[in-house]
Design a protein around this motif. Structure first.
Motif, mmCIF file in Angstrom:
data_model
loop_
_atom_site.group_PDB
_atom_site.id
_atom_site.type_symbol
_atom_site.label_atom_id
_atom_site.label_comp_id
_atom_site.label_asym_id
_atom_site.label_seq_id
_atom_site.Cartn_x
_atom_site.Cartn_y
_atom_site.Cartn_z
ATOM 1 N N THR A 175 0.844 -1.182 0.000
ATOM 2 C CA THR A 175 0.000 0.000 0.000
ATOM 3 C C THR A 175 0.883 1.237 0.000
ATOM 4 O OG1 THR A 175 -1.648 -1.186 1.315
ATOM 5 C CG2 THR A 175 -1.839 1.208 1.241
ATOM 6 N N ALA A 176 0.663 2.132 -0.967
ATOM 7 C CA ALA A 176 1.379 3.413 -1.002
ATOM 8 C C ALA A 176 0.558 4.418 -0.212
ATOM 9 C CB ALA A 176 1.562 3.877 -2.435
ATOM 10 N N ILE A 177 1.220 5.115 0.710
ATOM 11 C CA ILE A 177 0.552 6.067 1.592
ATOM 12 C C ILE A 177 1.135 7.448 1.326
ATOM 13 C CG2 ILE A 177 0.006 6.621 3.983
ATOM 14 C CD1 ILE A 177 0.786 3.663 4.604
ATOM 15 N N GLY A 178 0.259 8.399 1.079
ATOM 16 C CA GLY A 178 0.692 9.758 0.763
ATOM 17 C C GLY A 178 1.359 10.459 1.926
ATOM 18 N N PRO A 179 2.055 11.552 1.645
ATOM 19 C CA PRO A 179 2.745 12.311 2.688
ATOM 20 C C PRO A 179 1.784 12.812 3.774
ATOM 21 C CG PRO A 179 3.413 13.053 0.512
ATOM 22 C CD PRO A 179 2.245 12.139 0.322
ATOM 23 N N HIS A 180 2.262 12.843 5.006
ATOM 24 C CA HIS A 180 1.529 13.374 6.153
ATOM 25 C C HIS A 180 0.180 12.692 6.345
ATOM 26 C CE1 HIS A 180 4.629 16.404 6.341
ATOM 27 N NE2 HIS A 180 4.430 16.666 5.057
ATOM 28 N N THR A 181 0.180 11.366 6.255
ATOM 29 C CA THR A 181 -1.044 10.580 6.360
ATOM 30 C C THR A 181 -0.848 9.469 7.380
ATOM 31 O OG1 THR A 181 -1.504 10.991 4.024
ATOM 32 C CG2 THR A 181 -2.649 9.130 5.025
#
Length: 146
Positions: free
Chosen positions: A75-81
């Motif tokens: 799973t790719a998780i966006g910045p500041h998440t």
């Protein structure tokens, strides 16, 4: 304190054992890229039993929850998440054993940190810091909220 030959020999022997022990630890760490499990004293967030919690820094973080054969979910998780994974302990017959992390948008990028999946009933809480060029990930195993 008087230095005798016996004290010098004993001190040298103790120092030699310490050097061998440190060398063995460094070699064991190099042979096993999965970081040792760290247990935190703070309970996990309520409402997320058995889940993994992943918090990103200033870059995209890809989380790979894998079994012994390297199969699993990414799973790719966006910045500041902050992302809660419901598949930390696997799904169906697959049981995940390790969580690996790569930085950036390339899901097949170099692994920057690995952590063992804790036993069922426990959760993992990981936080990414640093930059995409020099990522840092720290994880802790936590007990479920009470």
């Amino acid at each position: 304190m008087e230095f005798t030959a016996k004290r010098v020999v004993i001190a040298a022997a103790v120092a030699g054992v310490a050097v061998v022990a440190v060398g063995a630890t460094v070699m064991a760490t190099a042979a096993d890229p999965v970081s040792p499990e760290v247990t935190g004293a703070t309970p996990a967030d309520a409402g997320h039993p058995g889940e993994g919690k992943y918090t990103t820094g200033d870059y995209v973080l890809t989380v790979h929850e894998l079994d012994d054969d390297g199969e699993g979910t990414s799973t790719a998780i966006g910045p500041h998440t902050t992302y809660y994974s419901k598949t930390l302990h696997g799904n169906g017959t697959r049981r995940h054993t390790v969580v690996k992390f790569s930085a950036g948008t390339d899901g097949d990028g170099a692994i920057v940190f690995s952590y063992p999946v804790p036993a069922p009933g426990r959760v993992v809480d990981c936080v990414a810091a640093g930059t995409e060029a020099a990522p840092q990930v720290r994880c802790e195993t936590r007990l479920p909220a009470g």
